[in-house]
Design a protein around this motif. Structure first.
Motif, PDB file in Angstrom:
ATOM      1  N   MET A 126       0.826  -1.202   0.000  1.00 39.56           N
ATOM      2  CA  MET A 126       0.000   0.000   0.000  1.00 39.56           C
ATOM      3  C   MET A 126       0.865   1.260   0.000  1.00 39.56           C
ATOM      4  O   MET A 126       0.357   2.357   0.173  1.00 39.56           O
ATOM      5  N   ASP A 127       2.180   1.067  -0.153  1.00 38.85           N
ATOM      6  CA  ASP A 127       3.140   2.171  -0.148  1.00 38.85           C
ATOM      7  C   ASP A 127       2.962   3.038   1.107  1.00 38.85           C
ATOM      8  O   ASP A 127       2.894   4.260   1.044  1.00 38.85           O
ATOM      9  N   MET A 128       2.864   2.353   2.256  1.00 35.58           N
ATOM     10  CA  MET A 128       2.592   3.044   3.526  1.00 35.58           C
ATOM     11  C   MET A 128       3.755   2.831   4.494  1.00 35.58           C
ATOM     12  O   MET A 128       4.172   1.701   4.725  1.00 35.58           O
ATOM     13  N   PRO A 129       4.279   3.911   5.071  1.00 33.80           N
ATOM     14  CA  PRO A 129       5.364   3.787   6.050  1.00 33.80           C
ATOM     15  C   PRO A 129       4.805   3.345   7.407  1.00 33.80           C
ATOM     16  O   PRO A 129       3.589   3.316   7.606  1.00 33.80           O
ATOM     17  N   PRO A 130       5.684   3.023   8.361  1.00 30.52           N
ATOM     18  CA  PRO A 130       5.221   2.693   9.713  1.00 30.52           C
ATOM     19  C   PRO A 130       4.446   3.869  10.306  1.00 30.52           C
ATOM     20  O   PRO A 130       4.829   5.025  10.108  1.00 30.52           O
ATOM     21  N   MET A 131       3.364   3.575  11.006  1.00 28.73           N
ATOM     22  CA  MET A 131       2.563   4.624  11.643  1.00 28.73           C
ATOM     23  C   MET A 131       1.508   4.002  12.546  1.00 28.73           C
ATOM     24  O   MET A 131       1.337   2.791  12.573  1.00 28.73           O
ATOM     25  N   THR A 132       0.808   4.847  13.250  1.00 24.16           N
ATOM     26  CA  THR A 132      -0.369   4.441  14.008  1.00 24.16           C
ATOM     27  C   THR A 132      -1.567   5.051  13.295  1.00 24.16           C
ATOM     28  O   THR A 132      -1.582   6.247  13.008  1.00 24.16           O
ATOM     29  N   MET A 133      -2.553   4.209  12.997  1.00 21.73           N
ATOM     30  CA  MET A 133      -3.650   4.656  12.153  1.00 21.73           C
ATOM     31  C   MET A 133      -4.962   3.974  12.552  1.00 21.73           C
ATOM     32  O   MET A 133      -4.962   2.855  13.052  1.00 21.73           O
ATOM     33  N   VAL A 134      -6.063   4.663  12.307  1.00 21.77           N
ATOM     34  CA  VAL A 134      -7.395   4.117  12.566  1.00 21.77           C
ATOM     35  C   VAL A 134      -7.912   3.489  11.275  1.00 21.77           C
ATOM     36  O   VAL A 134      -7.876   4.105  10.211  1.00 21.77           O
ATOM     37  N   TYR A 135      -8.382   2.255  11.382  1.00 17.95           N
ATOM     38  CA  TYR A 135      -8.914   1.503  10.243  1.00 17.95           C
ATOM     39  C   TYR A 135     -10.346   1.073  10.507  1.00 17.95           C
ATOM     40  O   TYR A 135     -10.679   0.696  11.632  1.00 17.95           O
ATOM     41  N   ARG A 136     -11.166   1.096   9.490  1.00 18.30           N
ATOM     42  CA  ARG A 136     -12.461   0.423   9.548  1.00 18.30           C
ATOM     43  C   ARG A 136     -12.189  -1.069   9.441  1.00 18.30           C
ATOM     44  O   ARG A 136     -11.134  -1.477   8.975  1.00 18.30           O
ATOM     45  N   VAL A 137     -13.157  -1.883   9.846  1.00 21.58           N
ATOM     46  CA  VAL A 137     -13.031  -3.329   9.663  1.00 21.58           C
ATOM     47  C   VAL A 137     -14.073  -3.794   8.655  1.00 21.58           C
ATOM     48  O   VAL A 137     -15.195  -3.269   8.618  1.00 21.58           O
TER      49      VAL A 137
END
Length: 111
Positions: free
Chosen positions: A65-76
């Motif tokens: 997803m071309d995403m770096p390390p982070m803290t993120m909110v996701y839907r399920v």
């Protein structure tokens, strides 16, 4: 189909060929889903929000997803997933971007 339609279709197919797996008919639905969601990412559940049907996950990089390390909110994708995890759990998860939102599509507890 008339002759013009056949020619037009053939010309389009020459410009936009199918990927080899689809052209050969060898790709099944399971492998298509695997390609979309990529490999599972490592993460830690920071928050479970049953009411909003969301997870907050601190995760490493997600190359698919071309995403770096982070803290993120996701839907399920499925609210039942929220009952499988609790704050502090180490997980492996799959995610996709759906309608402009990031959605967790799969969760496994890390071993």
């Amino acid at each position: 189909m008339n002759r013009k339609s056949i020619f037009a279709f053939a010309a389009l197919m020459a410009l936009f060929p199918l990927p080899p797996a689809l052209a050969q008919g060898s790709m099944d639905h399971g492998s298509m889903m695997k390609e979309q969601s990529g490999t599972l990412a490592d993460g830690e559940v920071r928050k479970v929000d049953q009411d909003a049907q969301k997870l907050t996950i601190k995760h490493g990089p997600i190359p698919s997803m071309d995403m770096p390390p982070m803290t993120m909110v996701y839907r399920v994708k499925d609210p039942a997933m929220l009952g499988q995890v609790k704050q502090g759990d180490k997980i492996k998860f799959g995610a996709e971007k759906v309608g402009g939102q990031y959605v967790v599509t799969r969760i496994e507890l890390a071993k």
